[in-house]
Design a protein around this motif. Structure first.
Motif, PDB file in Angstrom:
ATOM      1  N   UNK A  76       5.735  22.097 -26.769  1.00  0.00           N
ATOM      2  CA  UNK A  76       7.177  22.134 -26.465  1.00  0.00           C
ATOM      3  C   UNK A  76       7.953  22.813 -27.587  1.00  0.00           C
ATOM      4  N   UNK A  77       8.940  23.615 -27.216  1.00  0.00           N
ATOM      5  CA  UNK A  77       9.776  24.340 -28.165  1.00  0.00           C
ATOM      6  C   UNK A  77      11.217  23.888 -27.973  1.00  0.00           C
ATOM      7  N   UNK A  78      11.863  23.334 -29.020  1.00  0.00           N
ATOM      8  CA  UNK A  78      13.234  22.821 -28.902  1.00  0.00           C
ATOM      9  C   UNK A  78      14.185  23.871 -28.329  1.00  0.00           C
ATOM     10  N   UNK A 128       3.584  15.864 -18.481  1.00  0.00           N
ATOM     11  CA  UNK A 128       4.420  16.940 -17.959  1.00  0.00           C
ATOM     12  C   UNK A 128       4.934  17.867 -19.063  1.00  0.00           C
ATOM     13  N   UNK A 129       5.388  17.304 -20.186  1.00  0.00           N
ATOM     14  CA  UNK A 129       5.984  18.121 -21.242  1.00  0.00           C
ATOM     15  C   UNK A 129       4.962  19.047 -21.900  1.00  0.00           C
ATOM     16  N   UNK A 130       3.717  18.619 -21.958  1.00  0.00           N
ATOM     17  CA  UNK A 130       2.694  19.428 -22.623  1.00  0.00           C
ATOM     18  C   UNK A 130       1.722  20.083 -21.643  1.00  0.00           C
ATOM     19  N   UNK A 139       3.259  26.803 -21.196  1.00  0.00           N
ATOM     20  CA  UNK A 139       4.354  26.868 -20.236  1.00  0.00           C
ATOM     21  C   UNK A 139       5.681  27.276 -20.870  1.00  0.00           C
ATOM     22  N   UNK A 140       5.764  27.256 -22.208  1.00  0.00           N
ATOM     23  CA  UNK A 140       7.010  27.625 -22.887  1.00  0.00           C
ATOM     24  C   UNK A 140       6.971  29.066 -23.408  1.00  0.00           C
TER      25      UNK A 140
END
Length: 402
Positions: A260-262, A296-298, A324-325
């Motif tokens: 995840x990337x802020x 889900x986030x990763x 995904x990011x």
């Protein structure tokens, strides 16, 4: 090879030991084998069967004049309009031919913590939503569609949670032992190969049942063994892969995670497909995995493509895993790559072997017929056991009278 004399006697005594193992494994697990076989045969042609049962939802008429699909982003957007706001796009199945619809899977959370799984069907030529189906709810015991029910019965025996994978994986491992012991018991020690490979004509009912059991078992063994092992691999990869790594390095695409990337949103599923297409311009996308569940986030995007014709591999299927990011490619599951290890090639073959798709329609038909042989093996095996038990009871009764 034909054995005689003392050696033949020793082998017959040893075969009695293997016969006992084969017998009890068959009696205890034969019903599960029948379930795996029948459901597996249905699933070999699950797409065709589902389309036959639901033609208005799953099939389209391709317009004349060389019509092409609308942009993927538009197809996914129109599919999302058919489900409540906040629904998560978890999976997509690309049309298998020019007359099939896009299948888009969504997870919908409702008040009270209930989760619903919906499937939306879109005509890729007109962007028309053909309809949608509720596949399953978190509080339902069974999937709500026929093919969904068959799928879950096949890979989980309709058991929820990790217990299902243990039961299915362990039973498949024991069934492999049953198949191998059956081959040992079948082996014609006296060299009568023709008798071992054929069903005797005009035989009694008992002999016909015996011949049907041994011939069905022998001819299905070559297909049944890899299908059972691949089933173990797919339900228990965390246990199988470490064993394979003893012999050769293996990367397993489902173990990769996105970072995840802020402040950065996930790339779209359509963009993920486009990036996979840059690596493999040929072929047709098939399965596209999105974000779902606790991870889900990763979760990553995984795009699998079929008919990727390239030198170096019999299989024409590849899967590309990406963050995904950032869209960065994390793994490419392609046995034709120069750096692909023997372990990776081996694991890549498991799904094509299990479904029969690795050898086209011929492979699918062979897996289909092997699945149908499973209930035959179970029923004829039980009948054979009852025949022998009744014969033993009669002998004991006669000895008692004497």
């Amino acid at each position: 090879m034909k054995f005689t004399g003392k050696r033949l006697t020793q082998l017959k005594d040893r075969r009695k030991f293997w016969l006992d193992i084969h017998l009890w494994l068959g009696l205890v697990l034969g019903f599960l084998l029948a379930i795996y076989g029948v459901t597996g045969s249905i699933l070999v042609f699950h797409a065709e069967i589902d389309e036959l049962l639901n033609p208005k939802l799953l099939t389209v008429v391709r317009p004349t004049g060389g019509a092409v699909y609308k942009p993927l982003a538009d197809i996914f957007e129109i599919g999302k309009s058919a489900v409540p706001e906040g629904a998560k796009h978890t999976f997509a199945t690309y049309p298998r031919n020019d007359n099939a619809a896009f299948r888009l899977n969504y997870s919908v959370s409702s008040i009270g913590g209930k989760t619903e799984s919906w499937q939306v069907y879109v005509d890729p030529y007109s962007l028309k939503v053909l309809g949608k189906r509720l596949m399953k709810t978190s509080d339902s015991l069974f999937p709500l569609t026929f093919i969904g029910f068959v799928f879950e019965l096949h890979y989980a025996l309709l058991i929820e949670g990790e217990l299902s994978t243990v039961i299915v994986g362990l039973s498949a491992a024991l069934l492999i032992i049953s198949v191998l012991t059956g081959l040992i018991v079948w082996w014609p020690l006296t060299g009568k190969w023709q008798q071992a490979l054929m069903i005797k004509r005009k035989a009694s009912g008992e002999r016909l049942n015996y011949d049907l059991h041994k011939t069905a078992g022998f001819y299905s063994t070559l297909i049944l063994l890899p299908v059972l092992f691949s089933g173990i691999y797919m339900v228990l990869p965390h246990n199988v892969v470490p064993v394979l790594e003893v012999f050769s390095p293996v990367t397993y695409r489902y173990w990769f995670r996105s970072t995840p990337m802020p402040g950065k949103q996930s790339i779209s599923m359509a963009e993920a497909i486009a990036r996979a297409g840059q690596l493999y311009p040929k072929g047709r996308p098939h399965w596209i995995y999105g974000a779902y569940g606790a991870t889900e986030q990763t979760a990553t995007y995984t795009v699998c493509k079929d008919d990727v014709d390239r030198p170096g591999s019999w299989l024409q299927r590849v899967c590309v895993v990406m963050d995904r990011y950032s869209g960065k490619v994390l793994d490419v599951d392609d046995p034709a790559l120069p750096n692909a290890t023997a372990g990776e090639v081996f694991t890549h073959w498991q799904w094509p072997l299990h479904s029969g798709q690795g050898f086209g329609m011929t492979g699918r038909i062979l897996v289909f017929l092997t699945g149908l042989a499973c209930p035959v093996l179970f029923v004829t095996g039980v009948i054979r056991w009852l025949h022998k038990r009744n014969a033993t009871s009669v002998r004991r009764l006669n000895n008692h009278r004497l």
